[in-house]
Scaffold this motif. Sequence first.
Motif, PDB file in Angstrom:
ATOM      1  N   ASP A 121       0.845  -1.190   0.000  1.00 21.09           N
ATOM      2  CA  ASP A 121       0.000   0.000   0.000  1.00 21.09           C
ATOM      3  C   ASP A 121       0.886   1.248   0.000  1.00 21.09           C
ATOM      4  OD1 ASP A 121      -2.180  -1.587   0.024  1.00 21.09           O
ATOM      5  OD2 ASP A 121      -2.738  -1.210   2.115  1.00 21.09           O
ATOM      6  N   GLU A 122       0.449   2.264  -0.736  1.00 21.18           N
ATOM      7  CA  GLU A 122       1.232   3.498  -0.779  1.00 21.18           C
ATOM      8  C   GLU A 122       1.046   4.271   0.524  1.00 21.18           C
ATOM      9  OE1 GLU A 122       2.334   6.207  -4.370  1.00 21.18           O
ATOM     10  OE2 GLU A 122       0.429   6.941  -3.553  1.00 21.18           O
ATOM     11  N   ALA A 123       2.169   4.637   1.128  1.00 17.84           N
ATOM     12  CA  ALA A 123       2.166   5.425   2.359  1.00 17.84           C
ATOM     13  C   ALA A 123       2.682   6.824   2.046  1.00 17.84           C
ATOM     14  CB  ALA A 123       3.034   4.759   3.424  1.00 17.84           C
ATOM     15  N   THR A 124       2.026   7.841   2.610  1.00 14.25           N
ATOM     16  CA  THR A 124       2.387   9.242   2.353  1.00 14.25           C
ATOM     17  C   THR A 124       2.888   9.885   3.637  1.00 14.25           C
ATOM     18  OG1 THR A 124       0.722   9.413   0.610  1.00 14.25           O
ATOM     19  CG2 THR A 124       1.568  11.466   1.529  1.00 14.25           C
TER      20      THR A 124
ATOM     21  N   PHE B  20      11.700   0.093   2.118  1.00 15.97           N
ATOM     22  CA  PHE B  20      10.766   1.154   1.735  1.00 15.97           C
ATOM     23  C   PHE B  20      11.229   1.740   0.413  1.00 15.97           C
ATOM     24  CE2 PHE B  20       9.211   5.507   1.575  1.00 15.97           C
ATOM     25  CZ  PHE B  20       7.872   5.351   1.927  1.00 15.97           C
ATOM     26  N   ALA B  21      10.392   1.648  -0.598  1.00 14.57           N
ATOM     27  CA  ALA B  21      10.726   2.148  -1.931  1.00 14.57           C
ATOM     28  C   ALA B  21       9.956   3.424  -2.206  1.00 14.57           C
ATOM     29  CB  ALA B  21      10.397   1.104  -2.995  1.00 14.57           C
TER      30      ALA B  21
ATOM     31  N   LEU C  12       6.405  12.957   0.690  1.00  9.76           N
ATOM     32  CA  LEU C  12       7.129  11.749   0.284  1.00  9.76           C
ATOM     33  C   LEU C  12       6.159  10.577   0.242  1.00  9.76           C
ATOM     34  CD1 LEU C  12       9.825  10.194  -0.233  1.00  9.76           C
ATOM     35  CD2 LEU C  12       9.990   9.915   2.244  1.00  9.76           C
ATOM     36  N   ARG C  13       6.150   9.871  -0.886  1.00 11.23           N
ATOM     37  CA  ARG C  13       5.269   8.710  -1.033  1.00 11.23           C
ATOM     38  C   ARG C  13       6.109   7.481  -1.353  1.00 11.23           C
ATOM     39  NH1 ARG C  13       2.854  12.860  -3.996  1.00 11.23           N
ATOM     40  NH2 ARG C  13       0.893  13.642  -3.086  1.00 11.23           N
ATOM     41  N   GLY C  14       5.665   6.329  -0.823  1.00 11.87           N
ATOM     42  CA  GLY C  14       6.401   5.096  -1.088  1.00 11.87           C
ATOM     43  C   GLY C  14       5.643   3.891  -0.590  1.00 11.87           C
TER      44      GLY C  14
ATOM     45  N   ILE D 241       2.760  -5.032  -4.601  1.00 11.97           N
ATOM     46  CA  ILE D 241       3.785  -5.120  -3.560  1.00 11.97           C
ATOM     47  C   ILE D 241       5.132  -5.281  -4.248  1.00 11.97           C
ATOM     48  CG2 ILE D 241       4.497  -6.251  -1.421  1.00 11.97           C
ATOM     49  CD1 ILE D 241       1.699  -7.539  -1.356  1.00 11.97           C
ATOM     50  N   GLU D 242       6.113  -4.544  -3.743  1.00 11.51           N
ATOM     51  CA  GLU D 242       7.434  -4.544  -4.386  1.00 11.51           C
ATOM     52  C   GLU D 242       8.495  -5.020  -3.399  1.00 11.51           C
ATOM     53  OE1 GLU D 242       9.868  -0.901  -5.826  1.00 11.51           O
ATOM     54  OE2 GLU D 242       8.445  -1.377  -7.437  1.00 11.51           O
ATOM     55  N   SER D 243       9.425  -5.823  -3.885  1.00 15.00           N
ATOM     56  CA  SER D 243      10.524  -6.286  -3.039  1.00 15.00           C
ATOM     57  C   SER D 243      11.621  -5.234  -2.991  1.00 15.00           C
ATOM     58  CB  SER D 243      11.113  -7.593  -3.585  1.00 15.00           C
ATOM     59  OG  SER D 243      11.828  -7.334  -4.791  1.00 15.00           O
ATOM     60  N   THR D 244      12.557  -5.428  -2.087  1.00 13.16           N
ATOM     61  CA  THR D 244      13.721  -4.554  -2.035  1.00 13.16           C
ATOM     62  C   THR D 244      14.598  -4.842  -3.258  1.00 13.16           C
ATOM     63  OG1 THR D 244      13.687  -4.598   0.380  1.00 13.16           O
ATOM     64  CG2 THR D 244      15.731  -3.885  -0.690  1.00 13.16           C
TER      65      THR D 244
END
Length: 609
Positions: A207-210, A236-237, A268-270, A440-443
């Motif tokens: 989920d995108e966090a701001t 955190f990307a 900042l969003r990621g 969902i994205e991996s490191t």
Amino acid sequence: MTARKAPIDDVSEDLRSIYTEKDGAMPDLTRLERTGASRLTRFLAGSIVVLGLLSAAAWAGFFVWNRGIFDAQTPLTVTIEGQETIRAGERVYLTISYHNRARLPVSQLEMKLNLPLGFEMLSASPEPTDGTTWNFGTLSAESDGSVVISGIFRSEVPSTQTLQAFFTYAPANTSSEFQEIGTWRADIQDSVLDAAITGPEKALPGDEATYLVEVRNSGSERLERVRVTASLPSGFAVTSSEPAVSSPDVVQWDIDAIEPGAIAPIVLRGRFASTVSGDQLLTANVSLLTADTTVLAQTRADVHTDVLGGNLAFHLVANGSSETVATDLGDAVRVSIDWANQGNERIEGVVFTLNLDGSGKPLPINWEAADLGGGSRTGSSIVWSATQLETFGSMDPNASGIIDLNLPVVVDPANIADRFTMTLTASLQKVGSVESPRTIESTPITVSINSDLTAFADARYYTDDGEPIGTGPLPPKAGETTTYRIFWDVANTLHPLSNVVLTTNLPPDVVWIDKKQTDIGTITFDEITRLVRWTIPKLPTDIKTASGFFDVAITPDEDDAGAFFKLTNATSVDARDDVTGDNIAHALDILTTELPNDANAAGKGIVAE
């Protein structure tokens, strides 16, 4: 026996003979007469008295000059007054006072200010003659003066800063130069820059966090060259920010200026990776920059986010690591993707995508020989969906699996990316009965390609032109000495190298001849360890090849007849890649009298009787 005593008359007669004067009369011994002193004695005594008086006068003059005229050890006194506890970025006022306490003027009076790092002088009264130098000229007796300066400390918090005022002058009636120093120290425990960061208390992977970062200038002066740097948790990307980051490699923002009372906002969003869970700390560090970009820390703000474990968990591993890895040309990148449904609900519509990014350059992958683990490749992306793995259409609780890939690296380094990143993205459409589309994205993993260092070892008796560089019988003969030349060559083009070292051990029956030569570096031989070593401290990429040689001698015996004679043991090659930071290692085979690359010595390597 009784001792005999001399008669008294005899003693009296002896004394009389001693003291009788020439005319036979006896002197009157009841009184003594004083003879007059000589002129020389009187002169010397008078001289001593005169010199003593002159010395006393000189010392008296000295004390009059130093104390009577100057009234102190030094005629000039210096004091600096100002606020001692200040905030970085806040204007401060300093008064530098000087006082001539002597009863004579001083001339050539000059003051130079030594300002601490980050101090910006905003005003001075009177103004300096040049830069931070004031030329006052002559200061009359028992008079004083002062300089008032104002400025701000763009200094690190916390820190102690020191300002010094150097005065030079010449007292009247002397050509000597005197100096006096005034010192002022300030403790900087706070800054006019305040920082705050806000963000979600809880978040799910994917989920995108701001997050909102706000930097406020609470001072009365405009502050220029402000830098905000985000310290982010692993996994955190960043997806976007407003304004955009100032550097592609670091999450930071350079703000030209913040006016008094103004706030500089940053959004900042990621997304958190699938491997992230639990309490995560994000920090905003605020600094001031000097003209030469020295970073002076001011303040920081923190925020915590609790990342809840997601239903779909997965990991990306390359060559056994989930971080940066390095590999050699011609080797392979072995990739593993493990996945699992950790929830109690069925997950539907799962798609894994592995993206490889060479920053615009061709990837160093031999795709024709690659094993994609059942995935479908389009360009530099490999996809696994229900089409490739039926389980991904509907993934039951506790279902898990592993996808293995083998990506061979090309051999030729020309026109390829020597560094690329791999990012694994998972998307899903539904969890249980709830439509929950998310990504969902991996490191990301960075793969660096080591430089193309190659090395070659060869033994020769003749040059390519047929000129002998060895001596003695060929083929070698028992009981007679033959010499050979050992060549070492290295080649490198991709990255600069350091600590390039080639080593080999000479067999016990091989003799070192102190005849050697290199293009670069040095060749040495240790008589105790019998180790031959070629050391090249730095090998830049503009030196494509380098060569060296050394000579050895053998004297076979009859037991060596009928076989090749070993000249060196195996050669090891070691170097450090200055770009990847990885160590490069190769091994070269032993060398014998076979001389396979010496056409003129072909068939002449076996020892004869």
